[in-house]
Motif scaffolding. Structure first.
Motif, PDB file in Angstrom:
ATOM      1  N   HIS A   1      -1.466  36.539 -15.004  1.00  0.00           N
ATOM      2  CA  HIS A   1      -0.078  36.347 -15.406  1.00  0.00           C
ATOM      3  C   HIS A   1       0.383  37.334 -16.479  1.00  0.00           C
ATOM      4  CE1 HIS A   1      -1.530  32.589 -13.649  1.00  0.00           C
ATOM      5  NE2 HIS A   1      -0.283  32.349 -13.292  1.00  0.00           N
ATOM      6  N   ILE A   2      -0.360  37.466 -17.575  1.00  0.00           N
ATOM      7  CA  ILE A   2       0.061  38.361 -18.653  1.00  0.00           C
ATOM      8  C   ILE A   2      -0.047  39.825 -18.251  1.00  0.00           C
ATOM      9  CG2 ILE A   2      -0.489  39.157 -20.985  1.00  0.00           C
ATOM     10  CD1 ILE A   2      -1.109  36.280 -21.742  1.00  0.00           C
ATOM     11  N   PRO A   3      -1.180  40.289 -17.694  1.00  0.00           N
ATOM     12  CA  PRO A   3      -1.242  41.718 -17.317  1.00  0.00           C
ATOM     13  C   PRO A   3      -0.181  42.127 -16.310  1.00  0.00           C
ATOM     14  CG  PRO A   3      -3.436  40.748 -17.308  1.00  0.00           C
ATOM     15  CD  PRO A   3      -2.475  39.621 -17.480  1.00  0.00           C
ATOM     16  N   VAL A   4       0.010  41.325 -15.268  1.00  0.00           N
ATOM     17  CA  VAL A   4       0.974  41.695 -14.228  1.00  0.00           C
ATOM     18  C   VAL A   4       2.395  41.675 -14.771  1.00  0.00           C
ATOM     19  CG1 VAL A   4       1.975  40.983 -12.019  1.00  0.00           C
ATOM     20  CG2 VAL A   4      -0.502  41.000 -12.312  1.00  0.00           C
ATOM     21  N   SER A   5       2.743  40.647 -15.533  1.00  0.00           N
ATOM     22  CA  SER A   5       4.112  40.564 -16.050  1.00  0.00           C
ATOM     23  C   SER A   5       4.379  41.655 -17.079  1.00  0.00           C
ATOM     24  CB  SER A   5       4.371  39.186 -16.656  1.00  0.00           C
ATOM     25  OG  SER A   5       3.478  38.909 -17.719  1.00  0.00           O
ATOM     26  N   MET A   6       3.391  41.976 -17.917  1.00  0.00           N
ATOM     27  CA  MET A   6       3.585  43.027 -18.916  1.00  0.00           C
ATOM     28  C   MET A   6       3.749  44.392 -18.261  1.00  0.00           C
ATOM     29  SD  MET A   6       1.011  44.284 -21.960  1.00  0.00           S
ATOM     30  CE  MET A   6       1.161  45.951 -22.603  1.00  0.00           C
ATOM     31  N   LEU A   7       2.803  44.759 -17.391  1.00  0.00           N
ATOM     32  CA  LEU A   7       2.866  46.068 -16.739  1.00  0.00           C
ATOM     33  C   LEU A   7       4.056  46.149 -15.793  1.00  0.00           C
ATOM     34  CD1 LEU A   7      -0.926  46.650 -15.993  1.00  0.00           C
ATOM     35  CD2 LEU A   7       0.444  47.554 -17.882  1.00  0.00           C
TER      36      LEU A   7
END
Length: 346
Positions: free
Chosen positions: A235-241
């Motif tokens: 969730h965090i890596p995909v949404s951030m990138l």
């Protein structure tokens, strides 16, 4: 006949802090190896120095608090903090600055708030920002990637730079240090150059700074390992990138000669390592799934905004710390509805 009753849970999965941290360290190894290849042995010296200081500081603070030091040292959280901070620092940084940054991260940011699980800010990023604001020239002066490869900088050469402040034999400091690709891009755009003109430099690769692209790919492999091991979620890596790429893509489509491409933003600087290893810190990030999506997306947007209009081009540390402040509020408004409770009622 008497028997033994064993209560649930019956799963055998090991989820100790030290085991999680050990997997994070393993995932960092590919990126560390590539960085040593392009930037020399100074990175390894910084990592070793940071680990020694972090573990010693952690043990000393626990002793001063009247608590056993071994459990705090054994969980490896101080080691992970030390490695992440060392990765953000130039390989030729004077040794005392590395020591100062680690002490600030461990003693002030982590232990002053109660230790692991209580710190509101990511210790590694807080230590890096402390050094960046206090000593901006030293912290933003990196080795050109070709210096370590073409001149074959030895371990002794790197140690001389770090501990004695001496450049490698036959080289001046001007030939040894340079700005990061993000700093270079920002300065050149401010002078009126176009993207095409900037990327004609021999220090540029296909999409970002020479060497930095491969560093990002190596850390991406480590991040995928953490996803595979379920140490972190997507969730965090995909949404951030995704948010960073979306923002960069919109401005790049408007004017590709004054705004770098999304791949430049993703493969230059600390975007990849920040998405998988820093923003996902379970203590300072959100824990709900919706909260993690919002948390990561806000970091991505802030990274682009600070890189484009702020004073610090590699904005991952600032973006993460700002969202650490907002994480409790995001967590409050994204709590899942308890089964059997109507929405809006207790």
């Amino acid at each position: 006949m008497p028997g033994t009753i064993i209560s649930s849970p019956h799963g055998a999965r090991v989820n100790r802090v030290d085991w999680i941290m050990l997997q994070v360290i393993a995932a960092l190894i590919p990126g560390i190896a590539v960085m040593i290849w392009f930037f020399g042995w100074g990175l390894l010296i910084n990592i070793a120095l940071a680990i020694v200081v972090a573990v010693a500081a952690e043990a000393l603070v626990m002793k001063l608090r009247g608590r056993p030091a071994w459990p705090a040292v054994r969980d490896l959280s101080a080691v992970v903090t030390a490695i992440l901070l060392a990765l953000a620092l130039p390989p030729s940084l004077p040794w005392w600055l590395t020591v100062l940054g680690v002490l600030f991260a461990i003693v002030i940011v982590k232990q002053l708030y109660g230790g692991l699980g209580y710190n509101p800010f990511n210790p590694a990023m807080a230590g890096y920002v402390f050094l960046l604001i206090s000593y901006p020239v030293a912290v933003t002066s990196w080795l050109p990637p070709l210096v370590a490869v073409e001149h074959h900088l030895t371990f002794i050469d790197s140690a001389r730079m770090i501990f004695l402040g001496l450049p490698p034999p036959g080289l001046a400091w001007d030939a040894v240090t340079m700005a990061t690709p993000l700093d270079t891009m920002r300065a050149a755009l401010g002078e009126g150059q176009t993207i095409d003109q900037i990327q004609r430099s021999p220090l540029w690769g296909e999409y970002g700074g020479l060497g930095w692209e491969w560093v990002a790919v190596a850390f991406l492999l480590g991040g995928l390992f953490l996803l595979w091991r379920r140490v972190i979620t997507w969730h965090i890596p995909v949404s951030m990138l995704g948010a960073l790429a979306l923002m960069a893509g919109l401005f790049w489509l408007i004017d590709p000669q004054t705004h770098p491409s999304p791949l430049f933003h993703l493969l230059s600087g600390a975007a990849i390592v920040g998405a998988f290893f820093i923003a996902t810190d379970p203590v300072t990030a959100c824990t709900t799934k919706r909260g993690q999506l919002i948390f990561g997306a806000c970091i991505g947007v802030l990274v682009f905004v600070i890189r484009t209009w702020g004073g610090y081009p590699d904005a991952v540390a600032f973006a993460v710390l700002l969202m650490n402040i907002g994480a409790p509020m995001i967590e409050h408004f994204t709590q899942p509805r308890a089964f059997g409770h109507e929405r809006g009622r207790g």
